[in-house]
Design a protein around this motif. Structure first.
Motif, PDB file in Angstrom:
ATOM      1  N   TYR A  28       0.805  -1.407   0.159  1.00  0.00           N
ATOM      2  CA  TYR A  28       0.281   0.365  -0.133  1.00  0.00           C
ATOM      3  C   TYR A  28       1.197   1.184  -0.072  1.00  0.00           C
ATOM      4  O   TYR A  28       0.152   2.555   0.185  1.00  0.00           O
ATOM      5  CB  TYR A  28      -1.093  -0.408   1.116  1.00  0.00           C
ATOM      6  N   GLN A  29       2.088   1.205   0.021  1.00  0.00           N
ATOM      7  CA  GLN A  29       3.205   2.257  -0.558  1.00  0.00           C
ATOM      8  C   GLN A  29       3.018   2.941  -1.475  1.00  0.00           C
ATOM      9  O   GLN A  29       3.946   2.241  -2.351  1.00  0.00           O
ATOM     10  CB  GLN A  29       4.602   2.308   0.294  1.00  0.00           C
ATOM     11  N   TRP A  30       1.857   3.340  -1.619  1.00  0.00           N
ATOM     12  CA  TRP A  30       2.347   4.204  -2.982  1.00  0.00           C
ATOM     13  C   TRP A  30       3.497   4.662  -3.432  1.00  0.00           C
ATOM     14  O   TRP A  30       3.124   4.630  -4.393  1.00  0.00           O
ATOM     15  CB  TRP A  30       0.596   5.482  -3.696  1.00  0.00           C
ATOM     16  N   HIS A  31       3.915   6.105  -3.224  1.00  0.00           N
ATOM     17  CA  HIS A  31       4.950   6.680  -2.986  1.00  0.00           C
ATOM     18  C   HIS A  31       6.029   5.867  -3.620  1.00  0.00           C
ATOM     19  O   HIS A  31       6.532   5.704  -4.697  1.00  0.00           O
ATOM     20  CB  HIS A  31       5.361   7.644  -1.705  1.00  0.00           C
ATOM     21  N   GLU A  32       6.055   4.204  -2.667  1.00  0.00           N
ATOM     22  CA  GLU A  32       7.765   3.577  -3.230  1.00  0.00           C
ATOM     23  C   GLU A  32       7.700   2.939  -4.797  1.00  0.00           C
ATOM     24  O   GLU A  32       8.148   2.845  -5.120  1.00  0.00           O
ATOM     25  CB  GLU A  32       7.652   2.591  -2.042  1.00  0.00           C
ATOM     26  N   HIS A  33       6.024   2.390  -4.995  1.00  0.00           N
ATOM     27  CA  HIS A  33       5.746   2.186  -6.279  1.00  0.00           C
ATOM     28  C   HIS A  33       5.848   3.120  -7.035  1.00  0.00           C
ATOM     29  O   HIS A  33       6.497   2.135  -8.221  1.00  0.00           O
ATOM     30  CB  HIS A  33       3.820   1.429  -6.104  1.00  0.00           C
ATOM     31  N   LEU A  34       5.671   3.750  -6.826  1.00  0.00           N
ATOM     32  CA  LEU A  34       5.622   4.888  -7.863  1.00  0.00           C
ATOM     33  C   LEU A  34       7.194   5.458  -8.473  1.00  0.00           C
ATOM     34  O   LEU A  34       7.648   4.931  -9.439  1.00  0.00           O
ATOM     35  CB  LEU A  34       5.110   6.374  -7.618  1.00  0.00           C
ATOM     36  N   THR A  35       7.458   5.689  -7.474  1.00  0.00           N
ATOM     37  CA  THR A  35       9.115   6.263  -7.525  1.00  0.00           C
ATOM     38  C   THR A  35      10.190   4.937  -8.107  1.00  0.00           C
ATOM     39  O   THR A  35      10.851   4.692  -8.638  1.00  0.00           O
ATOM     40  CB  THR A  35       9.753   6.461  -6.291  1.00  0.00           C
ATOM     41  N   GLY A  36       9.589   3.131  -7.698  1.00  0.00           N
ATOM     42  CA  GLY A  36       9.812   2.426  -7.865  1.00  0.00           C
ATOM     43  C   GLY A  36      10.081   2.593  -9.389  1.00  0.00           C
ATOM     44  O   GLY A  36      11.135   1.697 -10.240  1.00  0.00           O
ATOM     45  N   LEU A  37       9.059   2.922 -10.347  1.00  0.00           N
ATOM     46  CA  LEU A  37       8.897   2.749 -11.446  1.00  0.00           C
ATOM     47  C   LEU A  37       9.200   3.907 -12.492  1.00  0.00           C
ATOM     48  O   LEU A  37       9.310   3.242 -13.430  1.00  0.00           O
ATOM     49  CB  LEU A  37       7.237   2.150 -11.598  1.00  0.00           C
TER      50      LEU A  37
ATOM     51  N   LEU B  19       0.928  13.012 -12.072  1.00  0.00           N
ATOM     52  CA  LEU B  19       0.995  11.650 -13.445  1.00  0.00           C
ATOM     53  C   LEU B  19      -0.176  12.429 -14.681  1.00  0.00           C
ATOM     54  O   LEU B  19       0.222  11.508 -15.807  1.00  0.00           O
ATOM     55  CB  LEU B  19       0.940  10.699 -13.118  1.00  0.00           C
ATOM     56  N   GLU B  20      -0.112  13.889 -14.596  1.00  0.00           N
ATOM     57  CA  GLU B  20      -1.359  14.364 -15.592  1.00  0.00           C
ATOM     58  C   GLU B  20      -0.097  14.548 -16.984  1.00  0.00           C
ATOM     59  O   GLU B  20       0.970  15.077 -16.705  1.00  0.00           O
ATOM     60  CB  GLU B  20      -1.564  15.601 -15.093  1.00  0.00           C
ATOM     61  N   GLY B  21      -0.692  14.167 -17.695  1.00  0.00           N
ATOM     62  CA  GLY B  21      -0.070  14.117 -19.088  1.00  0.00           C
ATOM     63  C   GLY B  21       1.539  13.121 -19.224  1.00  0.00           C
ATOM     64  O   GLY B  21       1.976  13.386 -19.995  1.00  0.00           O
ATOM     65  N   ARG B  22       1.008  12.310 -18.381  1.00  0.00           N
ATOM     66  CA  ARG B  22       2.619  11.019 -18.782  1.00  0.00           C
ATOM     67  C   ARG B  22       1.772   9.830 -19.471  1.00  0.00           C
ATOM     68  O   ARG B  22       1.950   9.150 -18.752  1.00  0.00           O
ATOM     69  CB  ARG B  22       3.003  11.533 -17.233  1.00  0.00           C
ATOM     70  N   ASP B  23       0.871   9.911 -19.675  1.00  0.00           N
ATOM     71  CA  ASP B  23       0.528   8.814 -20.250  1.00  0.00           C
ATOM     72  C   ASP B  23       1.345   8.105 -20.893  1.00  0.00           C
ATOM     73  O   ASP B  23       1.233   7.002 -20.838  1.00  0.00           O
ATOM     74  CB  ASP B  23      -0.713   9.406 -21.321  1.00  0.00           C
ATOM     75  N   GLU B  24       2.075   8.165 -21.946  1.00  0.00           N
ATOM     76  CA  GLU B  24       3.559   7.346 -22.521  1.00  0.00           C
ATOM     77  C   GLU B  24       4.282   6.902 -21.226  1.00  0.00           C
ATOM     78  O   GLU B  24       4.491   5.990 -21.463  1.00  0.00           O
ATOM     79  CB  GLU B  24       3.979   8.014 -23.324  1.00  0.00           C
ATOM     80  N   GLN B  25       4.850   8.015 -20.516  1.00  0.00           N
ATOM     81  CA  GLN B  25       5.669   7.182 -19.476  1.00  0.00           C
ATOM     82  C   GLN B  25       5.066   5.817 -18.472  1.00  0.00           C
ATOM     83  O   GLN B  25       5.429   4.467 -18.826  1.00  0.00           O
ATOM     84  CB  GLN B  25       6.478   8.310 -18.960  1.00  0.00           C
ATOM     85  N   VAL B  26       4.143   6.271 -18.170  1.00  0.00           N
ATOM     86  CA  VAL B  26       2.837   5.261 -17.382  1.00  0.00           C
ATOM     87  C   VAL B  26       2.660   3.988 -17.966  1.00  0.00           C
ATOM     88  O   VAL B  26       2.369   2.528 -17.501  1.00  0.00           O
ATOM     89  CB  VAL B  26       1.627   6.097 -16.822  1.00  0.00           C
ATOM     90  N   ALA B  27       2.186   4.242 -19.324  1.00  0.00           N
ATOM     91  CA  ALA B  27       1.979   2.943 -19.992  1.00  0.00           C
ATOM     92  C   ALA B  27       3.065   2.031 -20.549  1.00  0.00           C
ATOM     93  O   ALA B  27       3.101   1.133 -20.850  1.00  0.00           O
ATOM     94  CB  ALA B  27       1.543   3.642 -21.540  1.00  0.00           C
TER      95      ALA B  27
END
Length: 389
Positions: free
Chosen positions: A70-79, A351-359
């Motif tokens: 449930y640690q969203w910060h670590e998950h996002l930065t890890g990606l 994350l707005e505008g980061r669609d390609e990076q997130v995909a």
């Protein structure tokens, strides 16, 4: 009304549960169990009146989170993705890995999401939430939803969320077909059914005694067995603390707990599986094993999958929720795999505008979850997932 005054945000449990339907992890009992972990930080938002709510969603004021899932910060930065930080308002409860948006029958899922989105953002801007999360001033804290299914992600996106969803995990649902246990075996196909029959035979020949209990009757043994499993995988665990948590869970769920407990011939507990039957579904919740005393007779698969599946088929249950992790083992036993997603609901999401990076990050996550398993790839059930491969 203080959204954190009770586990259901001040809504009476009976009024809340009228909206729950088949979603056990959104029930007032389960949320009460979560609320007991950290009173004052688990609650809910709703539309409509407290007596007749129209749309509801659990929330958690996150100051820190022990559970890494449930640690969203670590998950996002890890990606390699930007993160709004680790403190904020989470849409969802912090146990169960399955968050639901609930609503009255005369409201569509899209209408419920559109009604709740401004309420969630409004709550994230309240001074109380900043105080509970200990987030720095002055802007609203981030509002992040965790473990949403594809349908709910779509509803929030159509309601105006512009941030792209981030894949967290795969969860498995195993259909329970007509025809009882034999019908289930037939649904697997010949090769897989042969494997299951062999596993069942080995377990029976090992001479274990299986008891069907309530959790209240075996909290101490369940705590011990779960601690054994935690230690096996390098996680610190106190059997007494786990037993106390099971006691809290049993009280919160008010007699709905069911356990398969396996013992050796001399009475030693070697494995357990805690589950719930809720509506047309059976939810696997927890399992643990004393690995040093197993006979090598497919104990895990029997206690965690086959016994509950047989129970489900005998009781007319239509599907079994097998949760996250071990995707291949679940797919081999008939599981269909669905995506669970993080969605930043904040009005100005990082994350707005980061669609390609997130995909690209989602594709990497999915490839990691699937690996080189054709079985897992073939069990993916959501169109959004298959497009990523």
């Amino acid at each position: 009304m203080n959204s954190f005054v009770t586990a259901t945000g001040g809504i009476a449990p009976g009024s809340w549960d009228r909206l729950v339907g088949p979603h056990m992890y959104a029930s007032s009992g389960w949320l009460s169990f979560c609320h007991g972990d950290d009173p004052g930080r688990v609650g809910a938002v709703h539309t409509g009146s407290a007596d007749q709510p129209q749309a509801v969603m659990p929330v958690t004021a996150v100051r820190s989170m022990d559970n890494s899932f449930y640690q969203w910060h670590e998950h996002l930065t890890g990606l390699g993705l930007p993160s709004p930080g680790g403190k904020g308002l989470m849409a969802g409860q912090h146990r169960g890995y399955h968050t639901q948006l609930l609503h009255a029958p005369d409201l569509s899922h899209d209408e419920a999401a559109a009604a709740l989105l401004p309420e969630l953002r409004k709550l994230a801007a309240e001074p109380l939430v900043r105080e509970l999360t200990e987030a720095p001033a002055p802007d609203p804290v981030p509002c992040v939803a965790m473990y949403l299914d594809e349908r709910t992600v779509g509803a929030f996106r159509r309601a105006g969320v512009t941030a792209p969803p981030v894949l967290l995990q795969l969860e498995a649902w195993i259909p329970v077909p007509d025809g009882g246990w034999e019908g289930y075996l037939e649904s697997l196909g010949y090769k897989r059914s042969v494997r299951v029959r062999r596993d069942r035979r080995r377990f029976e020949e090992a001479g274990y005694r299986v008891e069907h209990l309530t959790l209240e009757e075996c909290c101490e043994e369940a705590g011990y067995l779960l601690a054994c499993t935690q230690h096996r995988y390098g996680h610190p665990a106190d059997a007494t603390v786990l037993a106390e948590s099971f006691e809290d869970q049993a009280r919160a769920m008010r007699g709905r707990t069911e356990v398969f407990l396996a013992r050796t011939a001399d009475g030693r507990p070697i494995g357990f599986c805690l589950y719930y039957v809720w509506g047309d579904s059976l939810y696997l919740r927890a399992a643990g094993f004393d690995y040093e005393h197993l006979a090598g007779a497919a104990e895990y698969f029997n206690v965690v999958y086959y016994l509950p599946l047989q129970q489900a088929s005998e009781r007319g249950v239509r599907r079994m929720h097998a949760g996250i992790e071990a995707a291949e083992a679940k797919a081999l036993r008939g599981g269909r795999l669905h995506g669970l997603w993080l969605l930043d609901l904040s009005e100005d999401s990082v994350l707005e505008g980061r669609d390609e990076q997130v995909a690209a990050a989602n594709a990497r996550t999915l490839r990691g979850l699937v690996g080189d398993s054709k079985t897992v790839a073939g069990a993916l059930a959501d169109p959004g997932l298959t497009e990523l491969l």
